[in-house]
Write a protein that holds these residues in place. Structure first.
Motif: not given
Length: 295
Positions: A249-258, A268-271
């Motif tokens: 969930s944390f990493l998905r939220e971080e991806y929203e800023d990319e 990050l998307n690969s993860i």
């Protein structure tokens, strides 16, 4: 890195590729003038330049012309190479300046300093001055691509003016960093390839592009550093992010800023987009015997 197409750079206010080439024709001398002022030659020349767009949009390829351009090959290439000298060719300088200092769409790392002939000008000299054939690129990619033969719609390079992921600003979703663990030695490797969620045709294109441009080697260090960045970012929050669900969930939220292309975003998307990759990453995060670079 959504690249503006020629329609937003030089083909403005109703200007067409025909208009640009007519201006070139009207100012030529010698062999080039003689050839282009022949009505049949001119019609074939314009037809070849105009069909590049329709053919590539439909089949991602360009079929070789039936016209023999050998007698004007050298003048056309010389005209491109000396385009700064001719007012009718200033659109080439405008294109070059418009794309200057943006990230190279071929490798995603270098800075655009030149224009690459997608279909090389030695083989396809009729497209030497065609704006749809002039792709912004860094010097390294231009050199690596050089005269590499494009063999089919799947054995070709990605084209930022035509490929949908570039047109839609989704080029981070083209690439995938595969994480492979060696648990007996607490080591791992990162392999760059086409994203497994792509359809087979574009997947073949991406894998061919990655291999021919040597993207895994050229971007290997930055990919490893960016992977370490995400691992260490979670490790610093491990008391709060103490299970698989909270980490994801944390990493998905971080991806929203990319929202702009970066290899950090690709990693990050690969993860987060592949369960096997995520579980490998989670193993690295939770086992400190897996060493990473400092964040």
């Amino acid at each position: 890195m959504k690249i503006k197409p020629p329609t937003e750079v030089v083909l403005l206010n109703g200007i067409t590729i025909r208009n640009l080439l007519e201006s070139v024709k009207n100012n030529r001398r010698g062999r080039l003038k003689s050839f282009l002022n022949d009505a049949n030659n001119w019609q074939e020349f314009i037809s070849d330049n105009e069909r590049l767009i329709s053919e590539f949009e439909q089949s991602h390829d360009y079929s070789a012309s039936v016209t023999n351009y050998s007698m004007i090959k050298k003048p056309l290439i010389t005209l491109y190479n000396s385009s700064k000298k001719y007012v009718e060719c200033k659109y080439i300088a405008v294109m070059r300046d418009s794309y200057k200092n943006i990230k190279c769409p071929y490798c995603g790392q270098g800075v655009c300093s030149t224009l690459d002939h997608y279909f090389d000008k030695d083989t396809f000299c009729e497209l030497s001055l065609n704006v749809w054939n002039l792709v912004p690129s860094c010097g390294d990619c231009n050199f690596k691509k050089l005269n590499k033969r494009i063999n089919s719609s799947t054995e070709r390079f990605l084209h930022p003016f035509f490929d949908e992921h570039f047109k839609n600003g989704l080029e981070m979703e083209l690439y995938f960093v595969k994480i492979e663990l060696f648990s007996n030695s607490n080591a791992y490797i990162l392999n760059l390839q086409a994203h497994p969620d792509l359809d087979d045709n574009i997947k073949s294109v991406v894998n061919w592009h990655v291999r021919k441009m040597e993207m895994g080697i050229r971007n290997g260090l930055i990919i490893r550093e960016d992977f370490s960045y995400w691992v260490n970012k979670v490790r610093k929050r491990i008391t709060r992010l103490n299970n698989e669900h909270s980490v994801l969930s944390f990493l998905r939220e971080e991806y929203e800023d990319e929202n702009k292309f970066s290899w950090r975003g690709v990693v990050l998307n690969s993860i987060i987009s592949n369960n096997e990759n995520f579980m490998a990453t989670y193993s690295i995060i939770t086992d400190l015997n897996y060493l990473t670079s400092p964040a």
